[in-house]
Write a protein that holds these residues in place. Structure first.
Motif, mmCIF file in Angstrom:
data_model
loop_
_atom_site.group_PDB
_atom_site.id
_atom_site.type_symbol
_atom_site.label_atom_id
_atom_site.label_comp_id
_atom_site.label_asym_id
_atom_site.label_seq_id
_atom_site.Cartn_x
_atom_site.Cartn_y
_atom_site.Cartn_z
ATOM 1 N N VAL A 93 70.075 43.089 60.711
ATOM 2 C CA VAL A 93 69.569 41.968 61.513
ATOM 3 C C VAL A 93 70.663 40.970 61.886
ATOM 4 C CG1 VAL A 93 67.257 42.210 60.539
ATOM 5 C CG2 VAL A 93 68.872 40.611 59.478
ATOM 6 N N THR A 94 71.934 41.296 61.577
ATOM 7 C CA THR A 94 73.076 40.474 61.983
ATOM 8 C C THR A 94 74.092 41.362 62.680
ATOM 9 O OG1 THR A 94 74.203 40.791 59.860
ATOM 10 C CG2 THR A 94 72.767 38.859 60.061
ATOM 11 N N GLU A 95 75.076 40.749 63.311
ATOM 12 C CA GLU A 95 76.064 41.514 64.067
ATOM 13 C C GLU A 95 77.497 41.261 63.627
ATOM 14 O OE1 GLU A 95 75.524 40.628 68.164
ATOM 15 O OE2 GLU A 95 73.524 41.551 68.269
ATOM 16 N N ARG A 96 77.800 40.042 63.222
ATOM 17 C CA ARG A 96 79.189 39.651 63.008
ATOM 18 C C ARG A 96 79.539 39.402 61.552
ATOM 19 N NH1 ARG A 96 80.832 34.951 61.648
ATOM 20 N NH2 ARG A 96 78.798 34.027 62.132
ATOM 21 N N VAL A 97 78.651 38.743 60.831
ATOM 22 C CA VAL A 97 78.967 38.237 59.503
ATOM 23 C C VAL A 97 79.332 39.379 58.551
ATOM 24 C CG1 VAL A 97 76.574 38.319 58.635
ATOM 25 C CG2 VAL A 97 78.143 36.561 57.799
ATOM 26 N N ARG A 98 80.340 39.142 57.704
ATOM 27 C CA ARG A 98 80.705 40.101 56.662
ATOM 28 C C ARG A 98 79.667 40.046 55.548
ATOM 29 N NH1 ARG A 98 84.435 43.811 57.879
ATOM 30 N NH2 ARG A 98 85.036 43.918 55.672
ATOM 31 N N LEU A 99 79.541 41.134 54.786
ATOM 32 C CA LEU A 99 78.485 41.269 53.786
ATOM 33 C C LEU A 99 79.112 41.566 52.433
ATOM 34 C CD1 LEU A 99 76.308 43.430 56.142
ATOM 35 C CD2 LEU A 99 75.890 41.030 55.564
ATOM 36 N N ASN A 100 78.774 40.736 51.440
ATOM 37 C CA ASN A 100 79.522 40.735 50.189
ATOM 38 C C ASN A 100 78.595 40.707 48.979
ATOM 39 O OD1 ASN A 100 80.709 38.307 48.160
ATOM 40 N ND2 ASN A 100 82.084 40.003 48.505
ATOM 41 N N THR A 101 78.989 41.413 47.927
ATOM 42 C CA THR A 101 78.317 41.265 46.632
ATOM 43 C C THR A 101 79.084 40.202 45.847
ATOM 44 O OG1 THR A 101 79.640 43.098 45.721
ATOM 45 C CG2 THR A 101 77.456 43.628 46.567
ATOM 46 N N PHE A 102 78.361 39.172 45.389
ATOM 47 C CA PHE A 102 79.054 38.013 44.798
ATOM 48 C C PHE A 102 78.432 37.656 43.445
ATOM 49 C CE2 PHE A 102 80.453 33.689 44.190
ATOM 50 C CZ PHE A 102 81.692 33.656 44.794
ATOM 51 N N VAL A 103 78.899 38.247 42.373
ATOM 52 C CA VAL A 103 79.615 39.507 42.313
ATOM 53 C C VAL A 103 78.774 40.459 41.478
ATOM 54 C CG1 VAL A 103 81.942 38.558 42.575
ATOM 55 C CG2 VAL A 103 80.958 38.738 40.289
ATOM 56 N N LEU A 104 78.983 41.769 41.701
ATOM 57 C CA LEU A 104 78.250 42.741 40.906
ATOM 58 C C LEU A 104 78.669 42.658 39.447
ATOM 59 C CD1 LEU A 104 78.275 46.010 43.042
ATOM 60 C CD2 LEU A 104 76.440 44.326 42.821
ATOM 61 N N ASN A 105 77.698 42.811 38.582
ATOM 62 C CA ASN A 105 77.940 42.873 37.138
ATOM 63 C C ASN A 105 78.361 44.305 36.823
ATOM 64 O OD1 ASN A 105 77.788 42.937 34.350
ATOM 65 N ND2 ASN A 105 75.852 41.834 34.225
ATOM 66 N N LEU A 120 74.750 29.800 62.065
ATOM 67 C CA LEU A 120 75.463 28.573 61.701
ATOM 68 C C LEU A 120 76.973 28.761 61.622
ATOM 69 C CD1 LEU A 120 73.032 27.083 59.031
ATOM 70 C CD2 LEU A 120 73.449 26.237 61.349
ATOM 71 N N GLY A 121 77.446 29.968 61.853
ATOM 72 C CA GLY A 121 78.884 30.187 61.942
ATOM 73 C C GLY A 121 79.581 30.556 60.657
ATOM 74 N N TYR A 122 78.824 30.845 59.600
ATOM 75 C CA TYR A 122 79.456 31.283 58.359
ATOM 76 C C TYR A 122 80.099 32.651 58.565
ATOM 77 C CZ TYR A 122 77.299 27.404 55.875
ATOM 78 O OH TYR A 122 76.950 26.149 55.449
ATOM 79 N N ASP A 177 78.291 50.659 52.786
ATOM 80 C CA ASP A 177 79.317 50.383 53.790
ATOM 81 C C ASP A 177 79.039 51.159 55.074
ATOM 82 O OD1 ASP A 177 81.806 48.964 54.367
ATOM 83 O OD2 ASP A 177 82.726 50.951 54.469
ATOM 84 N N GLN A 178 78.559 52.390 54.947
ATOM 85 C CA GLN A 178 78.176 53.156 56.136
ATOM 86 C C GLN A 178 77.038 52.472 56.887
ATOM 87 O OE1 GLN A 178 77.167 57.224 55.391
ATOM 88 N NE2 GLN A 178 79.292 57.890 55.243
ATOM 89 N N PHE A 179 76.012 52.058 56.135
ATOM 90 C CA PHE A 179 74.816 51.522 56.776
ATOM 91 C C PHE A 179 75.035 50.149 57.393
ATOM 92 C CE2 PHE A 179 72.083 54.221 53.699
ATOM 93 C CZ PHE A 179 72.282 55.339 54.496
ATOM 94 N N VAL A 180 76.084 49.438 56.976
ATOM 95 C CA VAL A 180 76.381 48.124 57.574
ATOM 96 C C VAL A 180 77.615 48.204 58.475
ATOM 97 C CG1 VAL A 180 75.285 46.906 55.667
ATOM 98 C CG2 VAL A 180 77.763 47.275 55.608
ATOM 99 N N SER A 181 77.958 49.408 58.882
ATOM 100 C CA SER A 181 79.037 49.634 59.873
ATOM 101 C C SER A 181 80.376 49.070 59.431
ATOM 102 C CB SER A 181 78.640 49.045 61.232
ATOM 103 O OG SER A 181 77.418 49.605 61.681
ATOM 104 N N GLY A 182 80.693 49.231 58.135
ATOM 105 C CA GLY A 182 82.005 48.837 57.642
ATOM 106 C C GLY A 182 82.172 47.356 57.398
ATOM 107 N N ARG A 183 81.085 46.594 57.329
ATOM 108 C CA ARG A 183 81.189 45.150 57.110
ATOM 109 C C ARG A 183 81.123 44.758 55.636
ATOM 110 N NH1 ARG A 183 76.893 41.984 60.146
ATOM 111 N NH2 ARG A 183 75.807 43.919 60.646
ATOM 112 N N LEU A 184 81.056 45.728 54.732
ATOM 113 C CA LEU A 184 80.905 45.414 53.319
ATOM 114 C C LEU A 184 82.201 44.917 52.708
ATOM 115 C CD1 LEU A 184 79.060 45.549 50.775
ATOM 116 C CD2 LEU A 184 80.020 47.827 50.365
#
Length: 296
Positions: free
Chosen positions: A60-72, A34-36, A89-96
């Motif tokens: 299972v994704t390629e482009r989208v950034r991956l974020n903790t929103f937010v850790l306690n 959906l382009g998020y 961060d290693q396992f998601v190829s720097g997208r964290l």
């Protein structure tokens, strides 16, 4: 006093509903389709565990950034958190993108077998955590190493001390959109003037640093009848804000896709907010707005 330079819009989805592996994979892929820009995971008991959930999302994704929103942050010791952040961060190829907060749900601390520290103590812990992460990652011998050196940092909150900490250290300042309430009490929506004052306060501390302003939008209603949508929301919040306040609130996106896009452009000018996060229940509804504002 001015806000940080106007930035392009980014849109994130905060995934809060647990489910099977297949259900998780499907909705992660849908966020990207959906382009998020950002796929976020909340950190509450009863929801998906943040780091495993993001690692699977990354697979299972390629482009989208991956974020903790937010850790306690008070749930974690800095050294163990540093390991899990770096490994993820290693396992998601720097997208964290690492989102941190001080925690606010008293019942969750109790359910976890922890005391509920004072607000000051929770922010103290968050500050120690931020500084320790930076210290550890600055050591060239530290392993596992984050792909990006230090993952982009988001700090979420609303109080003076939280925003001061965020202005000093964060790449993204996440405003809660809630009013000031007694520590541990139920949250209530903030008025547009309150949010404006909070964003002005943070902007005055940021200086020349390049920082994004983020906001969690609690209420999304894509409808052809904006007036009716505002009236319904006024009833839902039990009059905590007037209809006029709700119409001007950046936490309430109500109207047609074109009307909501117009609201967001105006909010970026007034509040300096360019990065919006919605709850997964609004994933499909806001997608036309995301498409309208792509690249703007």
């Amino acid at each position: 006093m001015s806000f940080p330079g106007e930035k392009p819009f980014r849109f994130g989805v905060n995934l809060v509903l647990p489910g099977t592996r297949e259900e998780w994979v499907a909705k992660c892929r849908r966020v990207e389709e959906l382009g998020y820009d950002v796929l976020s995971v909340a950190d509450h008991l009863g929801m998906a565990p943040p780091f495993p959930a993001l690692v699977l999302a990354g697979a299972v994704t390629e482009r989208v950034r991956l974020n903790t929103f937010v850790l306690n942050a008070p749930f974690y010791t800095p050294a163990l958190l540093a390991r899990d952040v770096a490994g993820t961060d290693q396992f998601v190829s720097g997208r964290l993108e690492l989102g941190l907060g001080a925690g606010y749900v008293k019942a969750e601390f109790e359910a976890a077998g922890l005391g509920f520290p004072s607000g000051r103590e929770r922010v103290d812990h968050l500050e120690r955590t931020v500084k320790e992460l930076r210290r550890l990652y600055a050591d060239p011998a530290y392993e596992p190493r984050p792909v990006s050196g230090v993952p982009p940092l988001m700090i979420g909150g609303r109080g003076n001390r939280m925003l001061t900490l965020a202005a000093e250290h964060a790449d993204v300042i996440a405003f809660t959109g809630t009013a000031r309430v007694p520590d541990g009490a139920l949250l209530a929506p903030a008025s547009p003037d309150e949010i404006f004052e909070r964003t002005r306060f943070a902007a005055g501390l940021v200086g020349d640093r390049s920082v994004e302003f983020n906001l969690l939008c609690h209420f999304v209603n894509v409808t052809d009848d904006r007036s009716r949508g505002l009236a319904e929301l006024h009833e839902l919040v039990q009059g905590a804000l007037s209809v006029d306040e709700l119409a001007a609130a950046p936490t309430a996106l109500i109207g047609t896709p074109a009307e909501i896009a117009e609201q967001l452009v105006a909010h970026r000018t007034r509040f300096g907010i360019s990065y919006y996060t919605i709850l997964e229940s609004n994933l499909e509804a806001l997608a036309p707005v995301v498409e309208l504002l792509r690249g703007r």
